[in-house]
Design an enzyme around this catalytic site. Structure first.
Site, PDB file in Angstrom:
ATOM      1  N   HIS A  30      -1.265  10.248  -3.404  1.00 62.38           N
ATOM      2  CA  HIS A  30      -2.651   9.785  -2.748  1.00 62.38           C
ATOM      3  C   HIS A  30      -3.524  10.962  -3.094  1.00 62.38           C
ATOM      4  O   HIS A  30      -4.703  10.559  -3.202  1.00 62.38           O
ATOM      5  CB  HIS A  30      -2.221   9.466  -1.491  1.00 62.38           C
ATOM      6  CG  HIS A  30      -3.545   8.844  -1.008  1.00 62.38           C
ATOM      7  ND1 HIS A  30      -4.412   9.709   0.014  1.00 62.38           N
ATOM      8  CD2 HIS A  30      -4.606   7.753  -0.895  1.00 62.38           C
ATOM      9  CE1 HIS A  30      -5.613   9.194   0.086  1.00 62.38           C
ATOM     10  NE2 HIS A  30      -5.494   7.974  -0.120  1.00 62.38           N
TER      11      HIS A  30
ATOM     12  N   HIS B 298       0.722  -1.362   0.120  1.00 61.18           N
ATOM     13  CA  HIS B 298      -0.069  -0.033   0.092  1.00 61.18           C
ATOM     14  C   HIS B 298       0.683   1.145  -0.146  1.00 61.18           C
ATOM     15  O   HIS B 298       1.466   1.404   1.043  1.00 61.18           O
ATOM     16  CB  HIS B 298      -0.866  -0.027   1.286  1.00 61.18           C
ATOM     17  CG  HIS B 298      -1.823   1.145   1.340  1.00 61.18           C
ATOM     18  ND1 HIS B 298      -1.688   2.091   2.322  1.00 61.18           N
ATOM     19  CD2 HIS B 298      -2.999   1.615   0.590  1.00 61.18           C
ATOM     20  CE1 HIS B 298      -2.690   2.963   2.335  1.00 61.18           C
ATOM     21  NE2 HIS B 298      -3.464   2.565   1.132  1.00 61.18           N
TER      22      HIS B 298
HETATM   23 CA    CA Z   1      -5.096   3.624  -3.104  1.00 62.90          CA
END
Ligand code: CA
Length: 336
Positions: free
Chosen positions: A69, A27
């Protein structure tokens, strides 16, 4: 001697035995250890054995897919001090208002709270003493492909198209821009392509299939909220009927953790029917995000979390800030 033989036997078991059914998705890279989406975090995830490494992607003013992000810059860079006049009326600095050349001037850091300047995660890589430069999707692909070449591995991309509806409102087509880069680098020709494309908005995934002819794997992400920006109804899509409907477009689903399992006060996991229904619809299930320093409520340990996800809920893959911990947990499981 017996112990030595056991060790030798374990060593000789090929990775495919323990890992054949399950993959670890990193992640934002190995973001538990290094600033999220920095290239060092991607290298660490690669070295720790992640099968796929994530890129969240947004667009710059000059339409370049950038790995970040947020659609904003103030939580991970020094944009507020470097370009103080460039915030919008809401006080935020939007990536879409800055060219790539301007963004390359920023010092990126670990994530922090703009109001206080304090780091968001206190037990992770320090906020001060190190900066890095934001990079494009293209630069990240070259980096991962370079690592694949030098290690002989084939770590895949896990590319999230961020906020297509927002980009559309800004007059941009992020889906087209991302698809163009991925296709140019050889991804998406078929399901074996080392790439998953993920999105919270079903209409984007449908466009990839129908309008752009994307033949690679697609993944629908489920948010904790009810309705997505494009009208995606997550609760309806999580029903057996909804999952069957999804399977006509996507290959996998990424439910948020509470849709798969929650823990009661006695620290016992309570699994939902989500995974079974998704498997019945022919969909692969990945869930997360696994965070050693932010476990789900009443979940006693990261080992208990892995045990519940893989052995009780029956998910296929996990997405984690700590790829090494998931890889180690899977390696320690008896071969099936
Ligand atoms: Ca993501």
């Amino acid at each position: 001697m017996k112990h030595l033989l056991l060790c030798l036997t374990l060593t000789l078991i090929p990775a495919s035995v323990w890992g054949a059914d399950h993959s670890v998705f990193a992640h934002r890279g190995a973001s538990g250890y290094l600033p999220e989406h920095s290239l060092p975090a991607k290298a660490m995830a690669h070295a720790q054995g992640a099968a796929f490494v994530e890129q969240d992607v947004v667009l710059t003013k000059d339409n370049v897919p950038l790995v970040l992000h947020d659609i904003h810059l103030e939580s991970t860079t020094d944009v507020a001090s470097r370009f103080p006049d460039r915030k919008r009326e809401d006080g935020r600095y939007y990536v879409i208002d800055f060219t790539l050349a301007e963004i390359k001037q920023l010092n990126a850091t670990q994530r922090f709270k703009p109001k206080t300047g304090k780091p968001v995660a206190t037990e992770r890589f320090p906020l001060t003493g190190y900066t890095y430069q934001l990079h494009t999707l293209e630069e990240e692909i070259r980096f991962i492909q370079g690592l694949n070449f030098s290690t002989g591995r084939n770590v895949g991309l896990f590319t999230e198209i961020k906020k297509p509806t927002f980009h559309q409102q800004e007059g941009r087509d992020i889906t087209k821009a991302v698809c163009e880069v991925l296709t140019r680098y050889g991804y998406g020709a078929d399901r074996n392509s080392a790439c998953w494309v993920q999105c919270f908005e079903l209409t984007t995934l449908q466009r990839l299939r129908e309008e752009f002819g994307w033949k690679g794997r697609l993944m629908m992400i489920f948010s904790g909220s009810k309705i997505g920006p494009d009208g995606s109804d997550y609760d309806a899509l999580a029903t057996p009927e909804g999952l069957k409907q999804l399977s006509r477009v996507v290959d996998g689903v990424f439910p948020n953790l509470p849709r798969v399992v929650t823990w009661d006060k006695s620290e016992k996991p309570q699994c939902s029917d989500f995974t079974r229904a998704a498997h019945d619809a022919g969909l692969r299930v990945i869930t997360g995000v696994i965070r050693r320093d932010d476990l789900p409520k009443h979940c006693p340990s990261i080992a208990a979390l892995h045990e519940a996800l893989f052995n009780q809920a029956g998910v296929d893959d996990v997405c984690t800030d700590f790829p090494d911990l998931s890889v180690q947990w899977l390696k320690a499981q008896p071969a099936r």
